[in-house]
Write an enzyme that holds these catalytic residues in place. Structure first.
Site, PDB file in Angstrom:
ATOM      1  N   LYS A   9       0.827  -1.215   0.000  1.00 38.13           N
ATOM      2  CA  LYS A   9       0.000   0.000   0.000  1.00 38.13           C
ATOM      3  C   LYS A   9       0.856   1.258   0.000  1.00 38.13           C
ATOM      4  O   LYS A   9       0.559   2.231   0.691  1.00 38.13           O
ATOM      5  CB  LYS A   9      -0.983  -0.014   1.172  1.00 38.13           C
ATOM      6  CG  LYS A   9      -1.920  -1.235   1.130  1.00 38.13           C
ATOM      7  CD  LYS A   9      -2.965  -1.223   2.203  1.00 38.13           C
ATOM      8  CE  LYS A   9      -3.920  -2.395   2.102  1.00 38.13           C
ATOM      9  NZ  LYS A   9      -3.303  -3.727   2.308  1.00 38.13           N
ATOM     10  N   ARG A  10       1.923   1.241  -0.785  1.00 41.17           N
ATOM     11  CA  ARG A  10       2.795   2.399  -0.884  1.00 41.17           C
ATOM     12  C   ARG A  10       2.103   3.527  -1.636  1.00 41.17           C
ATOM     13  O   ARG A  10       1.184   3.290  -2.441  1.00 41.17           O
ATOM     14  CB  ARG A  10       4.074   2.030  -1.637  1.00 41.17           C
ATOM     15  CG  ARG A  10       4.887   0.916  -0.999  1.00 41.17           C
ATOM     16  CD  ARG A  10       5.299   1.253   0.411  1.00 41.17           C
ATOM     17  NE  ARG A  10       6.333   0.347   0.871  1.00 41.17           N
ATOM     18  CZ  ARG A  10       6.192  -0.505   1.886  1.00 41.17           C
ATOM     19  NH1 ARG A  10       5.062  -0.591   2.548  1.00 41.17           N
ATOM     20  NH2 ARG A  10       7.198  -1.266   2.248  1.00 41.17           N
TER      21      ARG A  10
END
Lengths: 294, 294
Positions: free
Chosen positions: B98-99
């Site tokens: 979930k960068r």
């Protein structure tokens, strides 16, 4: 508190590009190690030199986790060494990873960045950061585990509220049906979650990342988040100007932390000086300009 | 494509809790290594056993990066080894980190997760993931570098659109002043950025994370993102039901990937069987239930 001790609100952003390190960081002469090891050693040398040059003018470092992650396991080792070096010089460490997830996953991220974790195999240390940036898109339950872990470790979190990039307009600036913008709603989450974590300084342990590129919103942001520390990126390279940031410092000088990366590390491209000297001069200039505001 | 080959749309979520690994993963007998090393070896053994038990019923693994990051440098080494093991068994690797960030930072994250980077010190390899989850809060310019890097590596990205947690209602479900919800707006970004990356399968290389816990929104999501692969978390432990997910598969079976973690790895707590046997049975049950949808 650290801001008063060090008389600085300047945060040194560490954003090491393996292709653009300071001269002297290159360690290829040291042997036949794999590229990732050589890059890691060079990045460590670069970051240490940059920290040494500017520490006196700064209150914290802010490593971009992405740049270290790029080197995988080696990068995490280098990150730990960089953080340790900064701490030795009295600097705070702000882990800029913009993590965000829920439940046990959020807790794992927070443990990695703050105090570590007790396992059946013994204690595993965390990065021991003083603050970490957190992405609140997934909502309150994605932020709370970070706040809980940070609070337990005597650290803080900085939620992304209104970032400094042009694309922030695509999402963060959207107007909501029941009034206000999305970033104002995120500011509400900051204020709410920070309420239980206000220290003697009057500042809470839940702060906000707020782009220095949109100073016209700063007064409103301060109104919504009266006790939050603002991390203010976007000064310099991205066009933000220190003199526009006064509203951030309403609760006191520690209410705003001005973050700069390339404008410090690349200052020598403009001045032609030695990189360390140019970085020191630029960090000191930024320190004075910010200090004069509050 | 891989979905047809393997006749499965099941994604094995890897979320290893060092305090709750399968029996047999414990390697403390192996000596006096530091806790982080022992935990790393145990997590690797656990993940390998879990992959071996369920590979036949799955199309991909989805490691939660947080759980590996918790072990710092050791964790990244373990993550690489887990990904390599999955690939040997023909599974895709979906890096769930979930960068989200902008510009060179986003590019560094993408290089770390996909194809690596060329440096003056030589080539530094990336994780070589087939897909990675990305957080679009910061807007389009925070997503594009991921899409570009993924496309260059023959990989894909999965944007968070509507996640499976209750807190998603706080932000992602907000109604916008000019109509629709925030998640619908994010769906528009998925559709727009994916347009240039539609492959022979009719699916694009920009997909969406969409919670199986809100199946009432799935038809609308499919309408807005006709060519996107949906990663569907939240089946099982979080309450989502496979039989409600049919709209996800409108563009074909590969249009939906059903992700499950604890309902597979902890299946033995319900059945009393051997963990590997229970996990295999549960993964196969999920594979059949999903495949039957169309």
């Amino acid at each position: 508190m650290r801001v008063q001790e060090r008389q600085s609100q300047v945060v040194l952003g560490l954003d090491p590009d393996p292709s653009a390190l300071w001269p002297g960081s290159d360690v290829r002469a040291q042997g036949d190690a794999p590229p990732v090891q050589l890059a890691g050693m060079a990045i460590l040398a670069h970051c240490r030199a940059l920290i040494d040059a500017t520490a006196e003018a700064c209150v914290a470092i802010k490593p971009q986790l992405a740049r270290f992650e790029l080197l995988g396991a080696v990068g995490w080792t280098v990150l730990g060494a960089v953080a340790a070096h900064a701490r030795e010089l009295g600097l705070l460490v702000i882990a800029d990873g913009k993590r965000g997830d829920i439940d046990v996953t959020a807790r794992a991220y927070a443990q990695a960045l703050f105090g570590g974790v007790e396992t059946p195999f013994g204690e595993v240390a965390g990065l021991d950061a003083n603050m970490a940036t957190v992405n609140p898109l997934m909502g309150r339950d994605a932020v709370e585990p970070f706040v809980t872990a940070a609070r337990a470790a005597g650290a803080g979190v900085l939620l992304l509220v209104r970032t400094s990039n042009p694309g922030a307009a695509d999402v963060e600036d959207l107007e909501l049906a029941d009034g206000g913008s999305l970033w104002e709603r995120l500011a509400g989450i900051v204020d709410e979650l920070g309420g239980a974590g206000v220290g003697e300084s009057g500042l809470s342990d839940v702060g906000a990342v707020f782009g220095a590129t949109v100073p016209n919103h700063l007064a409103r942001a301060r109104e919504l988040m009266g006790q939050a520390t603002f991390l203010l990126p976007g000064v310099g390279a991205q066009g933000g100007r220190v003199e526009d940031l006064a509203p951030a410092f309403a609760p006191g000088r520690a209410g705003g932390l001005v973050s700069a990366s390339r404008s410090i590390s690349n200052a020598h491209f403009l001045t032609g000086e030695d990189p360390a000297q140019a970085a020191r001069t630029e960090a000191e200039r930024l320190r004075e300009a910010t200090w004069a505001l509050g």
